[in-house]
Every structure is written in C-alpha cells, then in structure tokens.
Design an enzyme around this catalytic site. Structure first.
Site, PDB file in Angstrom:
ATOM      1  N   ARG A 185      11.747  -0.804  10.487  1.00 28.31           N
ATOM      2  CA  ARG A 185      10.746  -0.370  11.455  1.00 28.31           C
ATOM      3  C   ARG A 185      10.736  -1.327  12.639  1.00 28.31           C
ATOM      4  O   ARG A 185      10.816  -2.541  12.453  1.00 28.31           O
ATOM      5  CB  ARG A 185       9.363  -0.359  10.794  1.00 28.31           C
ATOM      6  CG  ARG A 185       9.129   0.867   9.962  1.00 28.31           C
ATOM      7  CD  ARG A 185       7.862   0.795   9.167  1.00 28.31           C
ATOM      8  NE  ARG A 185       6.710   0.239   9.877  1.00 28.31           N
ATOM      9  CZ  ARG A 185       5.477   0.221   9.378  1.00 28.31           C
ATOM     10  NH1 ARG A 185       5.240   0.709   8.163  1.00 28.31           N
ATOM     11  NH2 ARG A 185       4.480  -0.289  10.065  1.00 28.31           N
TER      12      ARG A 185
ATOM     13  N   ARG B  88      11.652  -5.386   4.589  1.00 31.58           N
ATOM     14  CA  ARG B  88      11.422  -3.956   4.327  1.00 31.58           C
ATOM     15  C   ARG B  88      12.444  -3.059   5.041  1.00 31.58           C
ATOM     16  O   ARG B  88      12.756  -3.254   6.203  1.00 31.58           O
ATOM     17  CB  ARG B  88      10.017  -3.560   4.795  1.00 31.58           C
ATOM     18  CG  ARG B  88       9.771  -2.053   4.690  1.00 31.58           C
ATOM     19  CD  ARG B  88       8.333  -1.726   4.670  1.00 31.58           C
ATOM     20  NE  ARG B  88       7.634  -2.106   5.896  1.00 31.58           N
ATOM     21  CZ  ARG B  88       6.307  -1.988   6.040  1.00 31.58           C
ATOM     22  NH1 ARG B  88       5.568  -1.531   5.061  1.00 31.58           N
ATOM     23  NH2 ARG B  88       5.733  -2.349   7.177  1.00 31.58           N
TER      24      ARG B  88
ATOM     25  N   LYS C 103       0.820  -1.212   0.000  1.00 37.00           N
ATOM     26  CA  LYS C 103       0.000   0.000   0.000  1.00 37.00           C
ATOM     27  C   LYS C 103       0.853   1.261   0.000  1.00 37.00           C
ATOM     28  O   LYS C 103       0.603   2.190  -0.756  1.00 37.00           O
ATOM     29  CB  LYS C 103      -0.936   0.039   1.224  1.00 37.00           C
ATOM     30  CG  LYS C 103      -1.886  -1.122   1.341  1.00 37.00           C
ATOM     31  CD  LYS C 103      -2.851  -0.954   2.498  1.00 37.00           C
ATOM     32  CE  LYS C 103      -2.208  -0.818   3.868  1.00 37.00           C
ATOM     33  NZ  LYS C 103      -1.459  -2.002   4.310  1.00 37.00           N
TER      34      LYS C 103
ATOM     35  N   ARG D 132      -9.214   1.338   9.289  1.00 34.70           N
ATOM     36  CA  ARG D 132      -8.786  -0.005   9.675  1.00 34.70           C
ATOM     37  C   ARG D 132      -9.793  -0.692  10.573  1.00 34.70           C
ATOM     38  O   ARG D 132      -9.553  -1.839  10.982  1.00 34.70           O
ATOM     39  CB  ARG D 132      -7.462   0.099  10.438  1.00 34.70           C
ATOM     40  CG  ARG D 132      -6.226  -0.263   9.615  1.00 34.70           C
ATOM     41  CD  ARG D 132      -5.054   0.150  10.467  1.00 34.70           C
ATOM     42  NE  ARG D 132      -3.870  -0.619  10.324  1.00 34.70           N
ATOM     43  CZ  ARG D 132      -2.761  -0.142   9.744  1.00 34.70           C
ATOM     44  NH1 ARG D 132      -2.743   1.020   9.170  1.00 34.70           N
ATOM     45  NH2 ARG D 132      -1.667  -0.865   9.740  1.00 34.70           N
TER      46      ARG D 132
ATOM     47  N   ARG E 226       0.363  -7.946  14.124  1.00 31.79           N
ATOM     48  CA  ARG E 226      -0.213  -6.998  13.162  1.00 31.79           C
ATOM     49  C   ARG E 226      -1.108  -7.717  12.150  1.00 31.79           C
ATOM     50  O   ARG E 226      -2.162  -7.216  11.773  1.00 31.79           O
ATOM     51  CB  ARG E 226       0.923  -6.244  12.443  1.00 31.79           C
ATOM     52  CG  ARG E 226       1.620  -5.265  13.379  1.00 31.79           C
ATOM     53  CD  ARG E 226       2.918  -4.754  12.796  1.00 31.79           C
ATOM     54  NE  ARG E 226       2.736  -4.009  11.582  1.00 31.79           N
ATOM     55  CZ  ARG E 226       3.645  -3.911  10.612  1.00 31.79           C
ATOM     56  NH1 ARG E 226       4.795  -4.548  10.720  1.00 31.79           N
ATOM     57  NH2 ARG E 226       3.410  -3.192   9.566  1.00 31.79           N
TER      58      ARG E 226
END
Ligand code: AMP
Length: 228
Positions: free
Chosen positions: A172, A139, A25, A100, A183
């Site tokens: 992160r 990531r 996203k 969300r 998550r």
C-alpha cells in the site's frame, strides 16, 4: 463457540475492531466475518476502491490518504451509513477501521440505536509500536482477493504471489515509513480517545494483538460467543 473457517450463525449486532494501523484488524476481520457469514466493512478498503475507480469521493480521499491523515467525518459517515443500511447487514457486521473519531462514534451510536436493539461490541487490539512498524512495513496485500501477508512473519510461498489465487502482492502506498508515522500520530490524536469512550459504556474488550494470528482469532471468537 464457532471455529475459524466454520460458518456460525447469530452475530446479530455490530462488532467494532478498534486499534492502531497494523494491529491486525483487517486480517482478523476477514476471518471472523467469514466464520459468522456477515459482511466485513473496512472503510479503508472502501476508500481504496473509490480511489481505484476514480469516483468523486475517491478523488477527494486520495491526497488525504497519501498523507496518512483521516478523511473528513461527513464523507466517511455517508459512505458507512449507506453501506450498513443494506439487507446483508441485518444479522450484524464487522467494522474495521471505523469509527476513528468521536463524532463518527456518536453518529454510529445513533444509527445502531435505531437499527439494532443491542449495543455494539468493541474489540480493542493491543499491540506495541515496534510490532506495528514491523507489520506495516512488511505488509503486502493480494491485488486480486485482498489476502494479507507479511514479508517477515507470514511470507507467501512464492515471493510476490498470493498463495490462494496467484494474484500479485502489492505494498500500500501509505505503508511507506514517512506516511506510517503520520498514520500512527493520527491514531493517537483522533482515535485513541475512543478507547475511553467505549470503556465508559462497558462495551470494550481488550485482546492481546501481539499473539500469533490464529491465537488472536480464537480469543476474538471466544469473546464474541460470550453472553450478549
Ligand atoms: P486503513 O486501511 O483502515 O488503514 O485506512 C486507510 C486510510 O483511509 C486512512 O489512513 C484514512 O486516510 C482513510 N480512512 C479509513 N477509514 C477512515 C475513517 N473511519 N475515518 C477517516 N478516514 C478513514
């Protein structure tokens, strides 16, 4: 149809990017927002900024984010409502990571009804779980410009440095494996119901998020160029 990297006018509405963490996203929202010259509103980025500035909101959000849970709706909603009331959102915007939860989606509907005559478009990124894990654990994000890399699939030319501005690439804290599991569970529990919610309103468009990033961008641009 606008091409990636070429400014296009007339988004004229809210576009919601919906999908689990790691679906792409953020990467796609950066591209599409640039193509249309509209703001890219990532609630995750907004919270990370509050955390790094040590604001009262950041202090409340930090431990929740570190556990991989969702920040309470009232905190998210007041932040988003303020942001989308600014003049730069008048020609539309891309929402990345919001809404969300169902209460967030209902409140957003109410805001959009008042502000925009058109319904939002919801782009739903479909990616399997194995690929999500690979994307999240790999990531790395540029600390300066926010450019997103993946050490497996989209590595920088110089390890640890951004190709664009040489900024340091950071992982992160919530991209560690134990937090990722929470998550993904939070997504299934609280966010997945929005797929049915928007499908029922006839505004949901599925996109194959497993394709190469450039192909995904092309598909999203095509879909947004369709008749409103
Ligand atoms: P993201 O960068 O979108 O993965 O968001 C990082 C974290 O910020 C999430 O795991 C949540 O803790 C928090 N967050 C971001 N957006 C929302 C939202 N719309 N509702 C609740 N929490 C959010």
């Amino acid at each position: 149809m606008p091409e990636a990297g070429v400014a296009a006018k007339g988004l004229g509405r809210a576009v919601i990017f919906l999908g689990p963490p790691g679906a792409g996203k953020g990467t796609q929202a950066r591209q599409i927002a640039e193509s249309y010259s509209v703001p890219h509103l990532s609630t995750g980025d907004m919270f990370r900024e509050h955390v790094s500035r040590g604001t009262p909101l950041g202090l409340r959000a930090k431990p929740i984010m570190e556990r991989g849970e969702l920040v309470p709706d009232d905190l998210v909603l007041s932040m988003v409502e303020e942001r989308i009331s600014r003049p730069d959102c008048a020609d539309g915007f891309i929402l990345d990571g919001f809404p969300r939860t169902l209460p967030q989606a209902e409140k957003l509907d109410e805001i959009l009804r008042k502000r925009f005559k058109t319904q939002p478009v919801v782009v739903h990124f479909v990616v399997d779980e194995k690929q999500l894990m690979r994307r999240l654990t790999g990531r790395r994000t540029c600390a300066m410009g926010g450019e997103i890399y993946n050490i497996y699939d989209h590595p920088p030319k110089v390890p640890g440095r951004c190709d664009r501005d040489g900024g340091e690439l950071m992982q992160r804290p919530d991209d560690r494996e134990e937090v990722i599991a929470e998550r993904l569970a939070a997504y299934e529990r609280q966010t997945r119901p929005l797929v049915d919610y928007y499908c029922g309103r006839g505004v949901l468009k599925d996109v194959d998020g497993m394709a190469a990033p450039a192909a995904v961008t092309k598909n999203v641009l095509q879909l947004l160029a369709q008749k409103k």
